[in-house]
Scaffold this motif. Structure first.
Motif, short mmCIF file in Angstrom:
data_model
loop_
_atom_site.label_atom_id
_atom_site.label_comp_id
_atom_site.label_asym_id
_atom_site.label_seq_id
_atom_site.Cartn_x
_atom_site.Cartn_y
_atom_site.Cartn_z
N TRP A 51 -5.44 6.05 124.46
CA TRP A 51 -4.42 6.50 125.41
C TRP A 51 -3.66 7.69 124.83
N THR A 52 -3.16 8.54 125.72
CA THR A 52 -2.17 9.56 125.38
C THR A 52 -0.90 9.26 126.17
N ILE A 53 0.23 9.27 125.48
CA ILE A 53 1.53 9.07 126.11
C ILE A 53 2.23 10.43 126.17
N VAL A 54 2.85 10.71 127.31
CA VAL A 54 3.65 11.93 127.44
C VAL A 54 5.11 11.53 127.62
N ASP A 55 5.93 11.83 126.58
CA ASP A 55 7.36 11.53 126.50
C ASP A 55 7.63 10.02 126.33
N THR A 56 8.87 9.70 125.93
CA THR A 56 9.14 8.33 125.45
C THR A 56 10.27 7.60 126.14
N GLY A 57 11.24 8.31 126.70
CA GLY A 57 12.47 7.68 127.12
C GLY A 57 13.51 7.69 126.01
N LEU A 58 14.70 7.24 126.36
CA LEU A 58 15.84 7.24 125.44
C LEU A 58 15.75 6.09 124.45
N ALA A 59 16.38 6.26 123.30
CA ALA A 59 16.38 5.21 122.27
C ALA A 59 17.43 4.16 122.62
N THR A 60 17.11 3.30 123.58
CA THR A 60 17.97 2.18 123.95
C THR A 60 17.20 0.88 123.78
N GLU A 61 17.92 -0.22 123.73
CA GLU A 61 17.27 -1.53 123.62
C GLU A 61 16.43 -1.83 124.85
N ASP A 62 16.93 -1.45 126.03
CA ASP A 62 16.17 -1.70 127.26
C ASP A 62 14.82 -1.00 127.23
N THR A 63 14.82 0.28 126.85
CA THR A 63 13.56 1.02 126.82
C THR A 63 12.63 0.49 125.74
N THR A 64 13.20 0.13 124.60
CA THR A 64 12.38 -0.43 123.52
C THR A 64 11.69 -1.72 123.97
N GLU A 65 12.43 -2.58 124.65
CA GLU A 65 11.84 -3.83 125.13
C GLU A 65 10.73 -3.58 126.14
N LEU A 66 10.94 -2.61 127.02
CA LEU A 66 9.91 -2.29 128.00
C LEU A 66 8.65 -1.76 127.31
N TRP A 67 8.81 -0.93 126.28
CA TRP A 67 7.65 -0.44 125.56
C TRP A 67 6.92 -1.56 124.81
N LEU A 68 7.66 -2.50 124.25
CA LEU A 68 7.03 -3.61 123.55
C LEU A 68 6.18 -4.44 124.50
N LYS A 69 6.70 -4.70 125.70
CA LYS A 69 5.92 -5.45 126.69
C LYS A 69 4.70 -4.65 127.14
N LEU A 70 4.91 -3.36 127.34
CA LEU A 70 3.83 -2.50 127.83
C LEU A 70 2.73 -2.34 126.79
N SER A 71 3.11 -2.20 125.52
CA SER A 71 2.11 -1.94 124.48
C SER A 71 1.15 -3.11 124.31
N SER A 72 1.63 -4.31 124.59
CA SER A 72 0.74 -5.47 124.48
C SER A 72 -0.36 -5.43 125.55
N ILE A 73 -0.10 -4.68 126.63
CA ILE A 73 -1.10 -4.55 127.70
C ILE A 73 -1.94 -3.29 127.48
N VAL A 74 -1.25 -2.16 127.26
CA VAL A 74 -1.93 -0.87 127.17
C VAL A 74 -2.86 -0.80 125.98
N SER A 75 -2.36 -1.25 124.81
CA SER A 75 -3.15 -1.09 123.59
C SER A 75 -3.88 -2.36 123.18
N ALA A 76 -4.04 -3.30 124.12
CA ALA A 76 -4.73 -4.54 123.79
C ALA A 76 -6.18 -4.29 123.44
N LYS A 77 -6.84 -3.34 124.13
CA LYS A 77 -8.26 -3.09 123.91
C LYS A 77 -8.56 -1.74 123.29
N LYS A 78 -7.61 -0.80 123.38
CA LYS A 78 -7.82 0.52 122.78
C LYS A 78 -6.48 1.11 122.36
#
Length: 343
Positions: A51-78
């Motif tokens: 995958w390629t990601i374009v931009d990240t969002g702000l360094a907040t707890e809410d955004t960090t939590e969303l990325w943690l949930k997303l990464s378990s799906i997005v990067s599960a196989k690649k």
């Protein structure tokens, strides 16, 4: 005058942290922002091996939590192969270092944006320099406004969780293959020093960052680091360059608002809007004016302390553009305040 008439193929944005496919191998991702502008659009580009990601969002707890949930799906196989940052503003790179550490992705950014961001992070541990105080005093700040600026100086670091220690440099005209398709780098200026946009002619997509937005005009400011800069000239030049590049049917993927088509009329509307503002400034300066005296001319809402620095930077930008064309002259009085008058 050409009117702006964007067409929005996707009327409903995705839920925060939930990718929505908008083209083959291209996903729209939205993250929350704790401001009046309450969101940022990010983009996921899928390949057979990552995958390629374009931009990240702000360094907040809410955004960090969303990325943690997303990464378990997005990067599960690649894996995430690379993280591309369009530019150095905190809502775009706030979690860059954290995401690269978490995913192992390589960080891609233009040199000017990367270096500028590192400088601003270093300023997070400093007091406001006297050069900056003089810059805002020259604009007409009173003592209370200068105290507010001193108190807020260095807040950039509170919104950015560090920067990657190394990067892959992006340059205008570069191209690379993602998902079997060629993406071309188009650099813009004015809103930030060397803003990276990504154009895929095969998909007829343009990832615009903040360089082209559908309903608002990006802030174009002069800053104390480059007090004689002329960013509005660079911004208008960039708008003309994009007009020449983008076909009418190209789907523009902006960082704020909805994806849209109709880039050319929108770009012309942005140019026309600034030209109208510039004409008003010239007419308003028959008598000497300070930078802060232009606020009612350029902004619809009253400017309080929270918007003071952005409004000042944009007002400076209009004045510097007009000075470069010989339409406005400046004199500095014995208190260090600049006064601008029609030449």
């Amino acid at each position: 005058m050409v009117k702006s008439s964007p067409i929005y193929p996707f009327r409903k944005p995705p839920e925060p942290g939930v990718p929505q496919q908008i083209a083959d191998g291209v996903y729209w991702l939205r993250m929350p922002l704790p401001f009046r502008l309450d969101h940022i659009n990010l983009w996921l580009l899928e390949e057979s091996d990552g995958w390629t990601i374009v931009d990240t969002g702000l360094a907040t707890e809410d955004t960090t939590e969303l990325w943690l949930k997303l990464s378990s799906i997005v990067s599960a196989k690649k894996p995430v192969k690379r993280l591309i940052a369009t530019h150095m503003h905190p809502d775009h790179i706030g979690l860059a270092a954290w995401l690269c550490r978490h995913s192992g992705a390589e960080f891609w950014m233009s040199r000017s944006e990367y270096m500028h961001c590192r400088i601003l992070l270093a300023d997070s541990n400093r007091e406001a320099p006297e050069e900056a105080i003089s810059f805002y005093r020259a604009a007409g700040f009173n003592d209370e406004q200068l105290r507010y600026y001193r108190a807020k100086f260095g807040s950039f670091g509170s919104m950015v969780r560090g920067m990657p220690a190394s990067y892959h440099r992006l340059q205008h005209g570069d191209s690379f293959i993602i998902g079997g398709r060629r993406w071309q780098l188009v650099m813009g200026e004015g809103h930030s020093p060397e803003h990276a946009c990504l154009h895929c002619p095969e998909l007829d997509l343009f990832i615009a960052g903040d360089q082209l937005l559908p309903t608002i005009s990006s802030n174009v400011s002069v800053w104390p680091m480059e007090p004689a800069g002329n960013p509005l000239q660079a911004w208008i030049d960039s708008c003309h360059g994009l007009k020449a590049l983008l076909p009418e049917k190209t789907l523009v993927l902006p960082s704020h608002g909805l994806p849209f088509t109709g880039a050319q009329p929108r770009l012309q509307a942005l140019i026309d809007g600034h030209e109208r503002d510039l004409d008003r400034v010239v007419q308003h300066c028959d008598e000497p004016k300070r930078v802060i005296d232009l606020f009612p001319l350029l902004f619809k809402a009253p400017i309080g302390n929270s918007m003071l620095v952005l409004a000042t930077g944009e007002s400076y930008a209009h004045l510097h553009y007009l000075m470069a064309r010989g339409k406005i002259a400046m004199q500095t009085d014995n208190t260090g305040v600049n006064w601008y008058q029609r030449a």
